[in-house]
Structure formats: structure tokens, C-alpha cells
Write an enzyme that holds these catalytic residues in place. Structure first.
Site, short mmCIF file in Angstrom:
data_model
loop_
_atom_site.label_atom_id
_atom_site.label_comp_id
_atom_site.label_asym_id
_atom_site.label_seq_id
_atom_site.Cartn_x
_atom_site.Cartn_y
_atom_site.Cartn_z
N HIS A 12 0.85 -1.19 0.00
CA HIS A 12 0.00 0.00 0.00
C HIS A 12 0.88 1.24 0.00
CE1 HIS A 12 0.88 -0.47 4.37
NE2 HIS A 12 0.89 0.84 4.36
N HIS B 105 -5.85 -1.90 4.83
CA HIS B 105 -5.67 -0.74 3.94
C HIS B 105 -4.91 -1.12 2.68
CE1 HIS B 105 -1.96 -0.88 6.10
NE2 HIS B 105 -1.60 0.36 5.99
N HIS C 176 4.74 7.36 2.43
CA HIS C 176 5.53 6.14 2.34
C HIS C 176 4.95 5.12 1.38
CE1 HIS C 176 2.81 4.67 5.71
NE2 HIS C 176 2.85 3.56 4.98
N HIS D 273 1.37 0.03 14.66
CA HIS D 273 0.28 0.98 14.46
C HIS D 273 -0.95 0.49 15.21
CE1 HIS D 273 2.55 2.96 11.35
NE2 HIS D 273 2.47 1.96 10.51
N TYR E 136 9.48 2.43 9.78
CA TYR E 136 9.60 3.44 8.73
C TYR E 136 11.08 3.76 8.54
CZ TYR E 136 4.61 4.92 8.97
OH TYR E 136 3.24 5.01 8.93
N GLU F 76 8.12 1.67 4.18
CA GLU F 76 7.69 0.93 5.37
C GLU F 76 7.83 -0.56 5.06
OE1 GLU F 76 3.40 0.53 6.20
OE2 GLU F 76 3.85 0.78 8.33
#
Lengths: 306, 115
Positions: free
Chosen positions: A153, A198, A213, A245, A254, A264
Site C-alpha cells: 500500500h 488498507h 511512504h 500501528h 519506517y 515501510e
């Protein structure tokens, strides 16, 4: 077929200042493979666990950032259906011929409210390395570097993400898995087109068309720890992590590529179904939402982008 | 051969040590970690450390250095020639003195805007 239309992120094209340094970073360190180099100098990369021709495109430029992100659709006719819906929404749609990128069929492209170029395509040749499909081993090519399994993503920064939320949910049939609402309005959205928490996320930012990112999927928390060892061993610029997260629940690091684009690597995250409600966060818990262990944003999260 | 070691002075705020093989920003981060930079007008700006994000903009007021490529979205060629650079993209070749500059975005028309 339960999942149709837009299936998943297909590829992202990012700008790099130093091509040899970028190729070394993404192949030797992140663990991707170079598929080919195009006649215009663009370099095409993939993870060994992906079937499609490529998922990362590097373009040499004098400034870093993102050129476009493309999503793969199930079938070619989807492109015609989406073109009509996008045009009806009021966005101009252009066409990229098959072969503009090696191995890919035709694409349609458009610019969204946050200033980013988004593309859709349906046809991709397969390329090596890829998994074997008959009596497959867990991997065909021994993983190396951080052992990225796929381009997963991206998080993009720009203005008017309310409009992006409206567009992606109404026109491209995405769902909003999570959102952050601050006292002065919507700060961030996490959008999914499938069963991951996501596939694309946006954070509100005054300057359009920025990249926060590009994210790669790893197998588990142990792989995230190994990636952290690689980051220090090879003096890769770290941003934060290993951490987690709260939003999406991903276990993460990161770091930055040699041109300053943030990468990431992450593992985990919950399974999303399209009937699930949107999870919401407010100002009091946003620190935990972004960095679950630190429970506060670092200086770079809202300000360092390319 | 011993690494070449230089004094890096942030005008009015203190000094640290830098090395010829080391990005200047890393030397400044170390100086901050040891408490050698006092009363900075704002926190030492550390972003990508690789020339892309533009936050570690400085003006070199004296001394010699070499440079890596840095984003033209944040440092124009004219600025780079005049000593306005990203601290993460330069390596000292002598003692250096510098001051921090606010980060900007260089627009296509050459104008600059605050980040």
C-alpha cells in the site's frame, strides 16, 4: 467472485535522485528483484512472491516523490466501466497505451483532489521470479534482504482528502476501514478495496501530490526485527520503529530510501470485510493510533514527505 | 589512516565534530545528543537524511565541503552554488560554520514557499 472491480495496488512509480543507489536499496536491502530496465531508463522491480510483471517503478529525476499509483482490476471491461463512472464524477480520464510499461496492458489515468495521479489497469504479463503454482514450496527463490513479499500500500499526503474519500468510496467501490477526525476536521483515512485493512491511505496536507511512504508486506514480527538489523547494518536512514500501528494493527518500521522517499516494511494487520464498520480515532488517542507503543507522533510523521 | 575530523559550528549555538565520510546532519544530530547545541531557534530539523524532504536546509557561512545530489524541489542550483544546502547531503572537507534556514519548496517558476 466475491472481490471484483479494483482488486489491489498494482504498482507505484517513484522518483529517485540516484538510480544505482535506488536499485541497490530496493533489491539488496528491501529484497525485491529487478525485472527489467526500460528504454527510457525506468527500472522495474517486483517481489518474488508476486506474479504480475512488476510492482515498483523507479524513475530518475532531480526531485524525489511519487509519479503515480496504479491499481489492478479484475477484467479489462472494468476499465471501461470505471472510465464512465470517473468521467461522470467530473474527473478527466486519459489513456496510456499497452506497452508504455513493459508487460502491462492499457491503463486509464486521472488526477484526484489531493493532486495525485491514479491509474487503473487489468492486464499484466507474469514475470520471474514468481511462486510455482503446482506443488509449490513456501518460496521458490530464497528470500534475501528484508524479504519483502509484496508492494502492499501507500500513504499519500495532500489537500481535500474529504473529496478523495467521497471519490474512492462512491466511484471505485473502496471502503473506509479507519479514519481520524480532529476538532478542525478529517485528518486521515485508510481505504481498502479488498480484505486488507488498507490498500491506500491519505493524510491531510497543504501541499498536493506528496508521498509519505511506500509499504512492503513482511511475513511476521520476526521478519520486522530482521529488517531493523539490516537498517542499522547498512546505515539506512531510520524514521521510527520497530513499533506498531494502532490503526490497522500493523507491526512496522519506517525508513528512507537513498533519495529520501519513506519506505515501510510491516507485518500483520486485521482482515477487513466490506460489511465491517469504519473504526474512528480522535485527537486524544491519535498518538496511539499512529504509533501504538510510543503513543505520540514523532516530529517527522506530519512534516517529512517527498 | 585516521579519519579526517573537523569542527562544525552552528553560529551562536555551539559546535560539534564532523568527519569527512559522514553526512553533516549526522554530525549535528550527534552534537545535539551530547547537548552541544544550545538554544536553537527550533528543534534540529531531521527528516529523511537522504536529500528528498528538504527540512534540514542550512546556509554554510564558511568552510569547504562536498555534496551529494539533493532535491531540486527544495534547493535550487543557484542556492546550492551560494552555500544554501541540505545538511544531510554535504560532507565536510574543513572546519565548517553554518546556520539553520527555514525549509522551503522551490516552485516550478523559481519562487520559494515556506514548507
Amino acid at each position: 467472485m466475491a472481490i471484483s472491480g479494483v482488486l489491489r495496488p498494482g504498482f507505484i512509480q517513484i522518483r529517485v535522485l540516484d538510480m544505482p543507489a535506488a536499485v541497490e536499496h530496493y533489491t539488496k536491502r528491501v529484497g525485491l528483484h529487478q525485472v527489467t530496465e526500460g528504454p527510457d531508463g525506468r527500472v522495474y522491480l517486483k517481489a518474488a512472491d508476486e506474479f504480475d510483471h512488476h510492482s515498483i517503478v523507479l524513475r530518475r529525476a532531480d526531485h524525489a516523490g511519487v509519479d503515480m499509483m496504479a491499481f489492478k482490476c479484475l477484467e479489462d471491461a472494468d476499465l471501461d466501466r470505471f472510465e464512465k463512472r470517473i468521467a461522470d464524477y467530473g474527473y478527466a480520464v486519459d489513456h496510456v497505451k499497452a506497452g508504455d510499461q513493459p508487460g502491462l496492458g492499457r491503463r486509464i489515468g486521472f488526477t484526484i483532489a489531493s493532486g495525485h495521479r491514479i491509474e487503473l489497469f487489468a492486464q499484466s504479463e507474469q514475470s520471474d521470479p514468481m511462486p510455482r503454482v503446482h506443488n509449490p514450496d513456501v518460496w521458490e527463490h530464497e528470500p534475501h534482504g528484508m524479504a519483502a513479499r509484496r508492494f502492499d500500500h501507500a500513504l499519500l499526503y495532500g489537500p481535500d482528502i474529504e473529496r478523495n474519500l467521497d471519490f474512492f468510496t462512491k466511484v471505485l467501490d473502496f471502503k473506509c476501514a479507519e479514519r481520524v477526525d480532529m476538532p478542525d476536521g478529517l485528518l486521515a483515512i485508510w481505504l481498502t478495496c479488498g480484505m486488507k485493512a488498507h490498500d491506500l491511505a491519505f493524510v491531510k496536507h497543504p501541499e498536493p501530490n506528496k508521498l509519505h511512504h511506500v509499504s512492503f508486506d513482511l511475513e511476521n514480527w520476526g521478519a520486522v526485527g530482521h529488517a531493523a538489523d539490516i537498517i542499522t547494518r547498512y546505515d539506512i536512514s531510520i524514521d521510527i520503529g520497530p513499533t506498531r500501528h494502532g490503526i490497522t494493527r500493523g507491526q512496522t518500521i519506517y525508513f528512507f530510501d537513498p533519495s529520501g522517499n519513506r519506505d515501510e516494511v510491516f507485518a500483520g494487520g486485521y482482515t477487513y470485510y466490506p460489511d465491517l464498520p469504519t473504526r474512528t480515532w480522535d485527537e486524544t488517542q491519535i498518538g496511539k493510533g499512529i504509533f501504538y507503543y510510543e503513543r505520540q507522533l514523532n516530529d517527522a510523521f506530519l512534516s517529512v514527505v517527498t | 589512516m585516521a579519519a579526517e575530523r573537523f569542527t562544525i559550528t552552528v553560529s551562536g549555538h555551539g559546535a560539534g565534530t564532523g568527519y569527512a565520510h559522514e553526512r553533516l546532519l549526522v554530525a549535528l544530530e550527534r552534537a545535539q545528543g551530547f547537548g552541544h547545541l544550545r538554544d536553537l531557534p527550533r528543534r534540529l530539523p531531521v527528516g529523511c537524511r537522504r536529500g528528498g524532504c528538504g527540512v534540514c536546509r542550512i546556509r554554510v557561512e564558511g568552510g569547504e565541503y562536498r555534496s551529494d545530489p539533493m532535491s531540486r524541489a527544495h534547493i535550487s542550483a543557484e542556492e546550492e552554488a551560494s552555500g544554501v544546502v541540505l545538511a544531510c547531503c554535504i560532507y565536510p572537507l574543513s572546519d565548517l560554520s553554518l546556520r539553520l534556514e527555514p525549509p522551503v519548496t522551490v516552485k516550478a517558476n523559481g519562487r520559494v514557499a515556506a514548507l
